[in-house]
Design an enzyme around this catalytic site. Structure first.
Site, PDB file in Angstrom:
ATOM      1  CD  GLU A  27      -2.751  -0.992   2.131  1.00  0.00           C
ATOM      2  OE1 GLU A  27      -3.931  -0.401   2.431  1.00  0.00           O
ATOM      3  OE2 GLU A  27      -2.615  -1.868   3.234  1.00  0.00           O
ATOM      4  CG  PHE A 199     -14.702 -12.585  -0.160  1.00  0.00           C
ATOM      5  CD1 PHE A 199     -16.202 -12.711  -0.108  1.00  0.00           C
ATOM      6  CD2 PHE A 199     -14.557 -11.307  -0.965  1.00  0.00           C
ATOM      7  CE1 PHE A 199     -17.286 -12.193  -0.580  1.00  0.00           C
ATOM      8  CE2 PHE A 199     -15.546 -10.780  -1.634  1.00  0.00           C
ATOM      9  CZ  PHE A 199     -16.692 -11.219  -1.608  1.00  0.00           C
ATOM     10  CB  SER A 207      -5.546  -1.241  -0.889  1.00  0.00           C
ATOM     11  OG  SER A 207      -5.049  -0.128   0.121  1.00  0.00           O
ATOM     12  CD  GLU A 244     -18.431  -3.853   1.393  1.00  0.00           C
ATOM     13  OE1 GLU A 244     -17.234  -3.586   2.035  1.00  0.00           O
ATOM     14  OE2 GLU A 244     -18.352  -4.236   0.257  1.00  0.00           O
ATOM     15  CB  SER A 347     -10.219   8.483   2.901  1.00  0.00           C
ATOM     16  OG  SER A 347      -9.125   8.297   2.049  1.00  0.00           O
TER      17      SER A 347
END
Ligand SMILES: Nc1ncnc2c1ncn2[C@@H]1O[C@H](COP(=O)(O)OP(=O)(O)O)[C@@H](O)[C@H]1O
Ligand SMILES: [Mg+2]
Length: 379
Positions: A27, A199, A207, A244, A347
């Site tokens: 990241e 997942f 990220s 989410e 963000s």
């Protein structure tokens, strides 16, 4: 020696802030983008700034104080370049000055730093390693300490701690490096109880790097290999069908409880299988971020309650973003906590605080105040 008395930093001049960014994790570029945002917004009448980049190969260098150098756009990936001038942080409680070392030159003292703002995501920055290094020399820093950073980075131990505190998490399996290398078939079989889609994730990344949504057992092995490119430890989770919903947490002053923001929602368009790296940073038009999220008040309350509980369960300090799923059958599960969440002005973490009445520059100031107020040593 420990003491019960807080020992706030009381510099008679403006506090000197080292903004540390870049770093060795995948990241790196995201961290540069965050630094660009903070360098632009920090109150320079109140703080002196020392920008320090960590290159991808782990060299600490003094960088330009130029936000435009570090912005992340679809056409450009910002990077800290190694340079001949290395910055050395104090390595003991006796030393207080930063030093610049350059071959053939005498060491140059840069003076004392009052607080470090580690704008680093991922391993070697957000995971307790840098925090431990700063603890060794009693340097104050923004955000969580060693244990909370380490456990918050590791999606396995994070869930263990949450579950131990009664915070609901989804079903999962862990594939350690030894399990994978010693008996791959058994490691794959350990995931058999989980309902597809799965997942598959590196335990310690961020990220969305290295994450694959797996629709059938034939794809599982390749997905584990992909995750292992980022971390030898891999998490396999049951896919949660739901929305989410996220919440920003900010430590309270003194003995006050942590503060929680209005909750936000991330809705990713169908052309992405999930909230992947592209959707996060490059294809912003494919994502709808909203705050406050359009959920019933009792769900918003529940997300906020769980966010504060997650923050406290790990003993977090400063800030954290807690990401939840609001399932189709009306439950709230915690997906993860981020102890150094994405922190550009756009963000989610700063946006959720903006929606709650705290602007981006105010938020930066608040985090620095909290860090300067806190005592060093065991807390
Ligand atoms: N168990 C899951 N069920 C459904 N979607 C998931 C699950 N785990 C991750 N995702 C999707 O992948 C994204 C990234 O996963 P996350 O665990 O948050 O990793 P990172 O630390 O990289 O952000 C999430 O925002 C979500 O869109
Ligand atoms: Mg996430």
């Amino acid at each position: 020696m420990t003491t019960d008395q807080p020992q706030p930093a009381q510099p008679s001049r403006r506090p000197r802030v080292a903004i540390v960014f870049g770093g060795r994790s995948s990241e790196h570029a995201v961290s540069c983008a965050t630094a660009a945002g903070v360098l632009r917004a920090i109150d320079r009448s109140k703080y002196d700034i020392v920008p320090i980049g960590i290159s991808r190969d782990g060299q600490w260098v003094l960088t330009e104080d130029d936000p435009s150098r570090f912005e992340l756009t679809a056409g450009r990936t910002p990077e800290v370049e190694s340079s001949a001038a290395h910055v050395v942080l104090p390595l003991s409680t006796r030393e207080t000055s930063l030093t610049v070392l350059e071959a053939g030159q005498p060491p140059q003292e840069l003076g004392q730093v009052d607080v470090v703002f580690p704008l680093l995501h991922g391993p070697f920055g957000e995971d307790g390693t840098l925090q431990g290094f700063l603890e060794m020399s009693d340097v104050r820093y923004v955000g969580s300490g060693v244990l909370a950073s380490a456990a918050g980075m590791d999606k396995h131990y994070m869930k263990v701690v949450f579950a131990g505190h009664g915070i609901p998490v989804g079903p999962y399996a862990v594939i350690t490096d030894r399990a994978w290398r010693s008996d791959r078939a058994a490691a794959l079989a350990s995931c058999e109880g989980l309902r597809y889609p799965l997942f598959v994730k590196p335990a310690r990344a961020g990220s969305s790097m290295g994450i694959t949504k797996v629709e059938s057992p034939t794809e599982l092995e390749a997905a584990v290999e992909t995750a292992r490119e980022h971390d030898p430890k891999v998490l396999v989770e049951e896919g949660i069908a739901g929305r989410e919903i996220e919440c920003a947490v900010l430590e309270g002053h003194g003995t006050d409880a942590p503060r929680t923001s209005q909750v936000g929602e991330i809705a990713v368009h169908d052309n992405h299988a999930f909230y992947d790296f592209e959707a996060k940073y490059l294809a912003e038009a494919d994502v709808d971020l909203s705050c406050p999220a359009d959920v019933p008040p009792e769900i918003s309350d529940e997300v906020r309650r769980l966010a504060a509980a997650a923050f406290e369960s790990l003993g977090c300090e400063g800030l954290a973003r807690v990401d939840c799923f609001y399932t189709e059958d009306g439950r709230v599960l915690v997906n993860e906590i981020n102890t150094m969440p994405g922190f550009t002005p756009t963000s989610m973490y700063p946006r959720m605080w903006a929606a709650t009445g705290l602007t981006y520059p105010e938020l930066i100031d608040e985090l620095l105040e909290l860090a300067l107020e806190r005592r060093t040593g065991l807390r």
